[in-house]
Design a protein around this motif. Sequence first.
Motif, mmCIF file in Angstrom:
data_model
loop_
_atom_site.group_PDB
_atom_site.id
_atom_site.type_symbol
_atom_site.label_atom_id
_atom_site.label_comp_id
_atom_site.label_asym_id
_atom_site.label_seq_id
_atom_site.Cartn_x
_atom_site.Cartn_y
_atom_site.Cartn_z
ATOM 1 N N ARG A 1 21.899 11.043 25.159
ATOM 2 C CA ARG A 1 21.820 11.965 24.028
ATOM 3 C C ARG A 1 22.737 11.495 22.913
ATOM 4 O O ARG A 1 23.810 10.950 23.167
ATOM 5 C CB ARG A 1 22.202 13.385 24.448
ATOM 6 C CG ARG A 1 21.150 14.059 25.312
ATOM 7 C CD ARG A 1 21.337 15.555 25.329
ATOM 8 N NE ARG A 1 20.352 16.198 26.184
ATOM 9 C CZ ARG A 1 20.210 17.524 26.278
ATOM 10 N NH1 ARG A 1 21.012 18.318 25.577
ATOM 11 N NH2 ARG A 1 19.313 18.049 27.065
ATOM 12 N N PRO B 1 15.785 13.586 23.734
ATOM 13 C CA PRO B 1 14.842 12.551 23.305
ATOM 14 C C PRO B 1 13.931 12.110 24.448
ATOM 15 O O PRO B 1 14.182 12.418 25.613
ATOM 16 C CB PRO B 1 15.757 11.407 22.863
ATOM 17 C CG PRO B 1 16.967 11.558 23.741
ATOM 18 C CD PRO B 1 17.147 13.043 23.927
ATOM 19 N N LEU C 1 13.830 7.777 21.732
ATOM 20 C CA LEU C 1 13.249 8.273 20.478
ATOM 21 C C LEU C 1 13.321 9.794 20.438
ATOM 22 O O LEU C 1 12.863 10.473 21.370
ATOM 23 C CB LEU C 1 11.788 7.811 20.364
ATOM 24 C CG LEU C 1 11.007 8.326 19.143
ATOM 25 C CD1 LEU C 1 11.634 7.808 17.854
ATOM 26 C CD2 LEU C 1 9.539 7.919 19.242
ATOM 27 N N TYR C 2 13.863 10.315 19.354
ATOM 28 C CA TYR C 2 13.883 11.771 19.149
ATOM 29 C C TYR C 2 12.596 12.205 18.446
ATOM 30 O O TYR C 2 12.409 11.950 17.260
ATOM 31 C CB TYR C 2 15.098 12.177 18.315
ATOM 32 C CG TYR C 2 16.356 12.396 19.137
ATOM 33 C CD1 TYR C 2 16.686 13.656 19.602
ATOM 34 C CD2 TYR C 2 17.172 11.323 19.470
ATOM 35 C CE1 TYR C 2 17.820 13.854 20.371
ATOM 36 C CE2 TYR C 2 18.318 11.516 20.245
ATOM 37 C CZ TYR C 2 18.631 12.793 20.691
ATOM 38 O OH TYR C 2 19.760 12.987 21.457
ATOM 39 N N THR C 3 11.707 12.839 19.202
ATOM 40 C CA THR C 3 10.505 13.416 18.606
ATOM 41 C C THR C 3 10.737 14.885 18.233
ATOM 42 O O THR C 3 9.960 15.470 17.489
ATOM 43 C CB THR C 3 9.325 13.327 19.579
ATOM 44 O OG1 THR C 3 9.717 13.922 20.830
ATOM 45 C CG2 THR C 3 8.920 11.887 19.810
ATOM 46 N N ARG D 1 6.632 17.399 20.828
ATOM 47 C CA ARG D 1 7.522 16.581 21.648
ATOM 48 C C ARG D 1 6.848 15.294 22.127
ATOM 49 O O ARG D 1 7.438 14.226 22.107
ATOM 50 C CB ARG D 1 7.993 17.396 22.849
ATOM 51 C CG ARG D 1 8.874 16.623 23.803
ATOM 52 C CD ARG D 1 9.509 17.520 24.840
ATOM 53 N NE ARG D 1 10.406 16.766 25.679
ATOM 54 C CZ ARG D 1 11.596 16.328 25.292
ATOM 55 N NH1 ARG D 1 12.015 16.583 24.083
ATOM 56 N NH2 ARG D 1 12.356 15.636 26.092
ATOM 57 N N HIS E 1 15.755 6.618 16.289
ATOM 58 C CA HIS E 1 15.308 5.630 17.281
ATOM 59 C C HIS E 1 16.478 4.749 17.685
ATOM 60 O O HIS E 1 17.060 4.053 16.861
ATOM 61 C CB HIS E 1 14.168 4.779 16.677
ATOM 62 C CG HIS E 1 13.772 3.609 17.523
ATOM 63 N ND1 HIS E 1 13.190 2.470 17.006
ATOM 64 C CD2 HIS E 1 13.860 3.399 18.866
ATOM 65 C CE1 HIS E 1 12.950 1.612 17.980
ATOM 66 N NE2 HIS E 1 13.354 2.149 19.118
ATOM 67 N N ARG F 1 14.761 14.310 13.915
ATOM 68 C CA ARG F 1 13.514 13.808 14.496
ATOM 69 C C ARG F 1 13.233 12.450 13.848
ATOM 70 O O ARG F 1 13.337 12.301 12.625
ATOM 71 C CB ARG F 1 12.372 14.788 14.195
ATOM 72 C CG ARG F 1 10.972 14.245 14.435
ATOM 73 C CD ARG F 1 9.937 15.292 14.079
ATOM 74 N NE ARG F 1 8.648 14.727 13.703
ATOM 75 C CZ ARG F 1 7.660 14.472 14.542
ATOM 76 N NH1 ARG F 1 7.800 14.744 15.812
ATOM 77 N NH2 ARG F 1 6.521 13.953 14.123
#
Length: 485
Positions: A374, A418, A398-400, A453, A388, A385
């Motif tokens: 994290r 993520p 990757l944070y979607t 997500r 990367h 969001r």
Amino acid sequence: MNLRYIKEPLLEFGRGGRFECPRQGIYNFAPYDIDKQVRPEKINVGIIGRSDSVDEVLDWLKNCRDKVVAPVQRQAKHPKLYPNFCGFNKDNGFYSELAFDETYTKKINNSDFDKIIKEYNNLEDRITEVADLYLSHIKFLSKNKRPDVIICVLPEKLVPLLNQQVDLKKDSEDILDDLQDSLEDEGNSEREQNFRSLLKAKSMQYNVPIQIIRDRITKPSGEMQDPSTIAWNIFTALYYKASGIPWAMVKSSNIVCYAGIGFYKSRDRQTTQTSVAQIFNELGKGVILRGGEVTIKRNDRTPHLTESQAYEILDNALTEYKEAIGTIPPQRLVLHKTSNFNDAEIAGFEAAAINKHGVGALDLVTINERSGIRLFRENDYPVLRGTHLRLSKENHVLYTRGSVPFYETYTGQYIPNPIEIRLFRHDENPDIICDEILALTKMNWNNTQFDRRLPITIECARNVGAILKYMNDSDPMQLKYSFYM
């Protein structure tokens, strides 16, 4: 290790318009297929439900021809997250209209529901009887009126009785107690029971996609989505199910296809697992196929395909895709899966894609829904969001989900987690592969809030598997995703 920020991917709309938000894109530019020769300018809709519920939904559909205003307080705080619904009519927005009249409406008597509730105390029997009630009317409308979509309206009071085992002879307060008990006992149920999946599965034989809604959407309460968001989501889904293309991913210079491989357990939750593959292009057009059963090894509980199974399911998917879409094989294929690829699967997929169908480039990507890593921003704001983190050439985070600059807020309630991305084989640049995964989270035509997500490749595989488990081998299976969403 490298950290970068992926700017919110743009989507394509009508008249060459590009925008990051599906709702504003449709409002500004019209749906993607506005200039196409074949598109749903008029959508014939069948409606089935209890008499009162049908009347309420008919009024709601008529009211949604005009603008639906978002709640003032929410819109004042986050105007881009809560835009007004543009209205579903032929003069703006979708530039399409719904068509329905009494001949497209099938009303179910209250006494029919009451009879089932009184006579069937067993959950599975009750769900089957209610589904049969709707199926008989779906059959009639599909054979006599041929609507583009059939809306099945569920009365709100019936919903709890289709989800949990309750003693129907008790009064309302006792039933609430039973509901709580049944929630705790849910894990002991021998067979999964899901009304939505059963109705979707059994209605496929009539070749008309259905939209299941609850009658409470006409008067949403405070814990529900606001009226404008409900309208955006439902009318976008209806447009897609009527073979429209609300929006598309921005095309690359090559012909690229995206596929997802998933597995699902049988309804008895035993060891049997079946694979499912779906493949589609940037427009969301594609096919869905069911593969064979997968054997789980004692020393590895992760489902894997054998080499021959991997070859067969991808060979069939690419063959059906070519026949359905009528185009040449993709120059590049991106295959997503939630479990790791083993050597047998890689060999099978390579043989089918490259050797058999002449695909020029193949990327095999594992997407794990949760990562052990994290990141944190300064102050109290969640990570953006699109953040990367490149751990190595093959491993990425990757944070979607996270703060969305366009919305000027984070729409979740908990600290965002993520997704983890592993590249087991790749011909394309890893940064581009991650860019595409973020873009694919916006290709869900059931939800117009774009910060989803998971990419649609994974969500689709799950949705399809949830329905296929309710189908027998002899049941006709639809190839289009519109029958599963």
